[in-house]
Design a protein around this motif. Structure first.
Motif, PDB file in Angstrom:
ATOM      1  N   TYR A  93       0.818  -1.221   0.000  1.00 44.22           N
ATOM      2  CA  TYR A  93       0.000   0.000   0.000  1.00 44.22           C
ATOM      3  C   TYR A  93       0.843   1.257   0.000  1.00 44.22           C
ATOM      4  O   TYR A  93       2.020   1.239   0.350  1.00 44.22           O
ATOM      5  N   LYS A 112      -0.967  -2.358   8.056  1.00 42.52           N
ATOM      6  CA  LYS A 112      -0.442  -2.862   9.334  1.00 42.52           C
ATOM      7  C   LYS A 112      -1.525  -2.893  10.410  1.00 42.52           C
ATOM      8  O   LYS A 112      -1.711  -3.884  11.095  1.00 42.52           O
ATOM      9  N   PHE A 145      -9.166   4.697  -0.171  1.00 40.81           N
ATOM     10  CA  PHE A 145     -10.050   5.358   0.798  1.00 40.81           C
ATOM     11  C   PHE A 145      -9.347   6.558   1.419  1.00 40.81           C
ATOM     12  O   PHE A 145      -8.115   6.677   1.362  1.00 40.81           O
ATOM     13  N   THR A 150      -5.250   6.204   1.253  1.00 36.76           N
ATOM     14  CA  THR A 150      -4.459   4.972   1.180  1.00 36.76           C
ATOM     15  C   THR A 150      -4.861   4.245  -0.084  1.00 36.76           C
ATOM     16  O   THR A 150      -6.053   4.150  -0.401  1.00 36.76           O
ATOM     17  N   TYR A 154       1.685   0.830  16.992  1.00 35.62           N
ATOM     18  CA  TYR A 154       1.673  -0.409  16.206  1.00 35.62           C
ATOM     19  C   TYR A 154       1.984  -1.636  17.062  1.00 35.62           C
ATOM     20  O   TYR A 154       1.756  -2.769  16.635  1.00 35.62           O
ATOM     21  N   GLU A 184     -11.523   8.319  14.530  1.00 36.58           N
ATOM     22  CA  GLU A 184     -11.115   8.519  13.134  1.00 36.58           C
ATOM     23  C   GLU A 184     -12.301   8.245  12.215  1.00 36.58           C
ATOM     24  O   GLU A 184     -13.194   7.471  12.572  1.00 36.58           O
ATOM     25  N   ALA A 244      -5.515  11.662   4.985  1.00 37.48           N
ATOM     26  CA  ALA A 244      -4.641  10.843   4.133  1.00 37.48           C
ATOM     27  C   ALA A 244      -5.486   9.905   3.288  1.00 37.48           C
ATOM     28  O   ALA A 244      -6.509   9.400   3.748  1.00 37.48           O
ATOM     29  N   HIS A 271       0.327   6.929  16.143  1.00 32.03           N
ATOM     30  CA  HIS A 271       0.138   5.511  15.806  1.00 32.03           C
ATOM     31  C   HIS A 271       0.813   4.637  16.863  1.00 32.03           C
ATOM     32  O   HIS A 271       1.959   4.875  17.204  1.00 32.03           O
TER      33      HIS A 271
END
Ligand code: M6P
Ligand code: ZN
Length: 187
Positions: A52, A86, A148, A71, A160, A97, A69, A158
């Protein structure tokens, strides 16, 4: 008082590109340890395909401000598992969000810190509200790029860590030509 300048940009609805945005590319090699089928992963790694791309317009971290953003999540599979992002919790976990589907077919896996998972199908025009505290990952279940838009607080950040270690409690796999959400045996 110093005021910021407003921004108006046109997203290319065919390619997902936002002119002037910062581009991030994630290849399969950036997703080591994320997919179930390690043999299929190693085999596909020889080509190291782009999984991506993200085109982000981000502000410095401050409460009340917003980032956005697009993607572009490419179609593909590692074994039976569809290509995905991820996935993350927010570093400030109570930040929400919004996602908006532009092109292609896919969905979002969401998960609470306790591992309760939800799957929401997405296509052009779908709006997904990601509530505070839910981790989120998008999955391309189609055979064209899934594109999107995401809009998120500038101070969300973030996280992760736990997704990288344990993944989601559900997997999205292909079975008889269809997308199926199944339990993650390693969870
Ligand atoms: C969306 C937003 C971004 C995120 C991107 C890729 O555009 O949620 O904040 O970075 O998807 O997802 P990830 O960071 O999980 O790889
Ligand atoms: Zn997010």
């Amino acid at each position: 008082m110093e005021y910021k300048n407003p921004i108006g940009v046109n997203i290319n609805l065919e390619t997902g590109v936002i002119p002037g945005a910062k581009k991030l590319v994630r290849r399969l090699s950036d997703l080591k340890g994320y997919f179930q089928d390690e043999e299929a992963y190693s085999e596909l790694l020889k080509d190291d395909p782009v999984v991506y791309e993200v085109y982000a317009v981000e502000q410095e971290e401050s409460e009340g401000d917003l980032n956005f953003a697009t993607t572009v999540l490419y179609p593909g599979k590692v074994g039976r598992e569809f290509f995905f992002t991820k996935g993350h919790f927010h570093a400030k976990p109570d930040r929400a969000e919004i996602y908006y589907g532009i092109k292609g077919k896919g969905g979002m896996l969401l998960q609470t810190p306790e591992g309760k998972a939800e799957w929401i199908e997405m296509g052009p025009g779908t709006v997904v509200y990601v509530p505070p505290y839910w981790a989120h990952r998008t999955v391309n279940t189609g055979n064209e790029p899934f594109i999107f838009l995401a809009i998120y607080p500038a101070d969300a950040g973030h996280d992760y860590g736990s997704i990288k270690e344990k993944g989601f409690s559900k997997l999205v796999i292909e079975e008889n030509g269809e997308a199926k959400v199944v339990d993650n045996p390693r969870w």
